[in-house]
Design a protein around this motif. Structure first.
Motif, PDB file in Angstrom:
ATOM      1  N   ASP A  24       0.837  -1.203   0.000  1.00  0.00           N
ATOM      2  CA  ASP A  24       0.000   0.000   0.000  1.00  0.00           C
ATOM      3  C   ASP A  24       0.874   1.256   0.000  1.00  0.00           C
ATOM      4  OD1 ASP A  24      -2.219  -1.941   1.072  1.00  0.00           O
ATOM      5  OD2 ASP A  24      -3.256  -0.057   0.679  1.00  0.00           O
ATOM      6  N   ALA A  29      -3.551   2.387  -3.203  1.00  0.00           N
ATOM      7  CA  ALA A  29      -4.661   1.786  -3.951  1.00  0.00           C
ATOM      8  C   ALA A  29      -5.271   2.723  -4.983  1.00  0.00           C
ATOM      9  CB  ALA A  29      -5.738   1.324  -2.975  1.00  0.00           C
ATOM     10  N   ARG A  30      -5.274   4.023  -4.685  1.00  0.00           N
ATOM     11  CA  ARG A  30      -5.970   4.903  -5.613  1.00  0.00           C
ATOM     12  C   ARG A  30      -5.274   4.995  -6.979  1.00  0.00           C
ATOM     13  NH1 ARG A  30      -3.212   7.864  -1.937  1.00  0.00           N
ATOM     14  NH2 ARG A  30      -2.083   9.705  -2.634  1.00  0.00           N
ATOM     15  N   LEU A  32      -4.411   2.308  -8.642  1.00  0.00           N
ATOM     16  CA  LEU A  32      -4.535   0.996  -9.270  1.00  0.00           C
ATOM     17  C   LEU A  32      -5.645   0.962 -10.315  1.00  0.00           C
ATOM     18  CD1 LEU A  32      -4.236  -1.332  -6.155  1.00  0.00           C
ATOM     19  CD2 LEU A  32      -2.435  -0.234  -7.474  1.00  0.00           C
ATOM     20  N   LYS A  33      -6.077   2.119 -10.742  1.00  0.00           N
ATOM     21  CA  LYS A  33      -7.250   2.140 -11.622  1.00  0.00           C
ATOM     22  C   LYS A  33      -6.918   2.028 -13.105  1.00  0.00           C
ATOM     23  CE  LYS A  33     -10.063   4.554  -8.265  1.00  0.00           C
ATOM     24  NZ  LYS A  33     -11.023   5.609  -7.987  1.00  0.00           N
ATOM     25  N   ALA A  34      -5.643   1.863 -13.416  1.00  0.00           N
ATOM     26  CA  ALA A  34      -5.263   1.768 -14.828  1.00  0.00           C
ATOM     27  C   ALA A  34      -5.672   0.423 -15.402  1.00  0.00           C
ATOM     28  CB  ALA A  34      -3.758   1.945 -14.949  1.00  0.00           C
ATOM     29  N   VAL A  35      -5.877   0.359 -16.694  1.00  0.00           N
ATOM     30  CA  VAL A  35      -6.172  -0.917 -17.341  1.00  0.00           C
ATOM     31  C   VAL A  35      -5.004  -1.352 -18.222  1.00  0.00           C
ATOM     32  CG1 VAL A  35      -8.667  -0.714 -17.236  1.00  0.00           C
ATOM     33  CG2 VAL A  35      -7.463   0.267 -19.176  1.00  0.00           C
ATOM     34  N   GLU A  36      -3.947  -0.572 -18.171  1.00  0.00           N
ATOM     35  CA  GLU A  36      -2.727  -0.940 -18.882  1.00  0.00           C
ATOM     36  C   GLU A  36      -1.577  -0.846 -17.910  1.00  0.00           C
ATOM     37  OE1 GLU A  36      -2.234   0.683 -23.111  1.00  0.00           O
ATOM     38  OE2 GLU A  36      -3.685   1.972 -22.113  1.00  0.00           O
ATOM     39  N   ARG A  37      -0.461  -1.436 -18.316  1.00  0.00           N
ATOM     40  CA  ARG A  37       0.674  -1.432 -17.433  1.00  0.00           C
ATOM     41  C   ARG A  37       1.649  -0.341 -17.845  1.00  0.00           C
ATOM     42  NH1 ARG A  37       5.236  -5.994 -16.244  1.00  0.00           N
ATOM     43  NH2 ARG A  37       6.657  -4.327 -15.658  1.00  0.00           N
ATOM     44  N   ARG A  84      -1.077  -6.851  -4.863  1.00  0.00           N
ATOM     45  CA  ARG A  84      -1.008  -6.055  -6.086  1.00  0.00           C
ATOM     46  C   ARG A  84       0.358  -6.142  -6.771  1.00  0.00           C
ATOM     47  NH1 ARG A  84      -2.052  -0.644  -2.644  1.00  0.00           N
ATOM     48  NH2 ARG A  84      -3.738  -2.019  -2.011  1.00  0.00           N
ATOM     49  N   GLU A  85       0.342  -6.629  -8.007  1.00  0.00           N
ATOM     50  CA  GLU A  85       1.584  -6.751  -8.771  1.00  0.00           C
ATOM     51  C   GLU A  85       2.072  -5.360  -9.179  1.00  0.00           C
ATOM     52  OE1 GLU A  85       1.644 -10.244 -11.073  1.00  0.00           O
ATOM     53  OE2 GLU A  85       2.798  -9.343 -12.689  1.00  0.00           O
ATOM     54  N   HIS A  86       1.144  -4.397  -9.137  1.00  0.00           N
ATOM     55  CA  HIS A  86       1.478  -3.009  -9.446  1.00  0.00           C
ATOM     56  C   HIS A  86       2.681  -2.536  -8.621  1.00  0.00           C
ATOM     57  CE1 HIS A  86      -2.753  -3.971  -9.945  1.00  0.00           C
ATOM     58  NE2 HIS A  86      -2.864  -3.041 -10.866  1.00  0.00           N
ATOM     59  N   TRP A  89       5.628  -3.637 -10.526  1.00  0.00           N
ATOM     60  CA  TRP A  89       5.680  -2.828 -11.755  1.00  0.00           C
ATOM     61  C   TRP A  89       6.211  -1.433 -11.455  1.00  0.00           C
ATOM     62  CZ3 TRP A  89      -0.097  -3.852 -13.387  1.00  0.00           C
ATOM     63  CH2 TRP A  89      -0.247  -5.212 -13.699  1.00  0.00           C
TER      64      TRP A  89
END
Ligand code: SF4
Lengths: 195, 466
Positions: A24, A29-30, A32-37, A84-86, A89
């Protein structure tokens, strides 16, 4: 996800001497809204890096010009919390290729390895030595030698071995991922299902 | 034959292949997906020219991003709406069942699976969310995975994982009144720390565990991840079978009998060996509350915040940084500390039993004026049941309103954010810095302790008010 092949890295390191750095904090979290990496590096450690008005917090290591490099050194239990893998990334996207700690949370470790980011586990004593060395001379470098699984403090010549699963090592060195492997196993999977 | 643990039995039965010097290729029975961790996986699949391999073993619902009021209207936040729309589109293109907002199957992904009977003993279950460990309550191997792994499962219904070590945590005895499954979990994490379970899969055992309801077991297994473990599980028994029986996707008729035969085998052999064992006494557990910024920083509600004496180096600075964030001092008593928000919900404590307990506690009492309370059912079914059981008027009478299902303030990706610096007693699972909104201060507790705070306006011991 394709990533750069990994072999040897020689680089200064950025210290993050806190324990239990959770995902976190790595990427709130805010974001994490992307749909691409893409673009996650900008928000790496967002709330530790920036004030609410968007100005950088001067005392945070990533904002301190004296630190740079491809190696991030964190306190124990790095990457705990959300899966979250984000988080992996964001660290990779920012420009790091290696994270060093005395202890990693399981899911984070797996995510890092799946994305070309090498988690290096060293003993608490060795970790302390790395922090001390960075403090002494932020420009001094460290060598991460994946083929020989060795981490070296260049200035003192002290080194330590680190472990990595042979399969994962092979994947990192060759820039391969598990999905290629699994897709080729289709027949065997279908046989398993039929049992 | 060597003795096996429950975990070994299920794991070994799902190994498709052992990679030389590498992980196991593990077959996955059930895959849950949600809007946040799946879009990049679907994109990866598309870029490789692949389709979802087993859409019928995949179930989708949007939960992390969704508003908890006015769900019939279009989602205001553009990025959130885009993620939710993308999930629906990806499901449609791949033939995956999608439980959209407002439908009977909607809810937090870990609540709807068990409710529909999709979660069953002996299964392997994954989801791109760490609290997938919840499903272990049914005697299943369930764990959270990253987005690359979501892509693996979509592509092949398999995942590559090294086999974890095994831990058994035994809790014997009977719980005191006012002490719940949430308190057992917070107690265990406070004892073994947030990294105590790392590398392990936990099996919970002992009389205090087997006497828990399925809801309680789910709460306990849900929090396994907060000890660093991959997951937690409980051997299935009559309580489990009674819960599963008759649910929408539970086996029926002859299939049920066959399943029961298999499920009866699902327990650790008597002389099975665990890599690590812990034993606790239920009588030592009181209602718990956290005072710091990780779930391991918990104490009994009647106790005082530990001092940093004996800590040194980064341990000490980390501890002090945490208390500073919370605005607390070493040695402070927790009781009587002010509270601004109360959140009842999440995959930890958003099930019907949690709402029953909360409602029973606040019945005839009044919400404190200084407290804003968000009561968010974990699913549409939970919401329906709250209504059917007549809990709504009880809650209203006491000054509480019900919102609509979703993850809500658990991770504050929607509008339900706790403002900067405010104190929130939350029944969710993470008290990390900023978890409930930038600068928000979270205190994890059970629904009962949350209810006590909601009516007192300060931290209070629920046992003194029951
Ligand atoms: S309720 Fe919280 S922990 Fe559970 S799935 Fe949603 S965000 Fe994750």
């Amino acid at each position: 996800m394709a990533y750069d092949k990994f072999s040897k890295i020689n680089s200064p390191a950025v210290p993050l001497p806190y324990e239990n750095v959770d995902t976190d904090q790595i990427i709130p979290a805010r974001f994490l809204k992307a749909v691409e990496r893409k673009g996650f590096g900008d928000n790496l450690f967002r709330d530790w890096r920036y004030e609410n008005d968007g100005s950088p917090k001067a005392d945070f290591p990533l904002n301190n010009d004296k630190y740079s490099g491809k190696i991030l050194v964190g306190g124990k239990n790095f990457g705990s919390g959300s899966s979250r893998e984000h988080a992996a990334w964001a660290i990779y996207d920012y420009g790091f290729r290696v994270v060093v700690s005395s202890f990693f949370a399981d899911i984070f470790k797996g995510n890092a390895l799946n994305n070309g980011l090498l988690p290096v586990v060293v003993s608490p004593e060795f970790l302390e030595k790395i922090f001390v060395q960075i403090e002494k001379d932020p420009e001094s470098t460290f060598e991460v030698d994946l083929p020989n699984q060795k981490f070296t403090i260049t200035a003192t010549g002290e080194s330590t071995d680190f472990e990595i699963n042979p399969y994962k090592k092979h994947c990192l060195q060759n820039g391969l991922d598990d999905i290629d492997y699994l897709v080729e196993m289709k027949e065997q999977i279908a046989e398993f299902e039929a049992k | 034959m060597t003795a096996k643990t429950l975990f070994d039995k299920i794991w070994d039965a799902h190994v498709v292949k052992q990679v030389e010097g590498g992980p196991n290729v593990l077959y996955i029975d059930r895959h849950f997906i949600h809007e946040v961790t799946s879009p990049v996986a679907f994109l990866g699949l598309k870029n490789r020219g692949l389709k979802v391999y087993r859409p019928d073993q995949t179930t989708a619902t949007p939960d992390h991003n969704v508003p908890t009021i006015n769900q019939h209207m279009s989602i205001k936040d553009e990025l959130s709406r885009n993620q939710v729309d993308m999930l629906k589109k990806n499901c449609d293109e791949n033939g995956i069942v999608y439980h959209g907002l407002g439908t009977e199957g909607h809810g937090v992904v870990h609540i709807i699976g068990p409710e529909m009977g999709l979660t069953q003993p002996g299964m392997t279950i994954v989801c791109g969310d760490s609290h997938t460990s919840t499903h272990g309550a049914f005697g299943a191997i369930a764990f959270g995975i990253g987005t690359s792994e979501v892509e693996m499962v979509l592509a092949s219904q398999c995942i590559m994982q090294p086999k974890p070590k095994k831990m058994r945590i035994t809790v014997n005895g009977t719980l005191d009144k006012g002490v719940t499954a949430k308190d057992i979990a917070l107690y265990i994490i406070s004892k073994i720390s947030t990294s105590g379970g790392t590398g392990h899969f936990i099996e919970y055992a002992g009389s205090a565990i087997t006497s828990l309801t399925m809801e309680g077991r789910m709460t306990l297994c849900n929090l396994s991840i907060e000890s660093g473990a991959r997951g937690g599980m409980i051997a299935p028994d009559e309580t489990t079978f009674n819960y599963v029986k008759g649910r929408q996707f539970a086996p029926k008729g002859e299939d049920w009998d066959k399943a029961m035969e298999k499920w009866a085998e699902l327990k650790s052999d008597e002389d099975a060996v665990f890599d690590t064992e812990y034993t606790f006494d239920a009588a030592d557990i009181e209602p718990m509350i956290t005072y710091g910024t990780n779930p391991g920083m918990g104490i009994g509600v009647s106790q005082t915040i530990p001092t940093s004496e004996g800590l040194s180096g980064t341990d000490k600075t980390t501890y002090q940084k945490s208390l500073q964030y919370m605005g607390y001092n070493e040695g402070d008593a927790m009781k009587g500390k002010p509270v601004d928000f109360v959140f009842l919900g999440s995959c930890t404590n958003g099930r019907i039993e949690d709402f029953r307990e909360f409602a029973a506690f606040v019945k005839g009492k009044k919400k404190a004026d200084n407290v804003t309370a968000w009561l968010v059912p974990g699913s549409k079914q939970v919401q329906n049941q709250i209504e059917a059981e007549g809990l709504v008027p009880i809650l209203q009478e006491a000054g509480f309103e019900l919102r609509q299902p979703g993850c809500s303030a658990c991770l504050a990706m929607n509008d339900d954010k706790i403002p900067m610096g405010k104190y929130s007693v939350s029944t969710s699972n993470r008290n990390f810095e900023g978890r409930q909104g930038p600068g928000a201060r979270t205190l994890l507790a059970s629904p009962l302790t949350a209810a006590a705070a909601a009516v007192s306006g300060v931290i209070a011991d629920p046992r003194e008010m029951m």
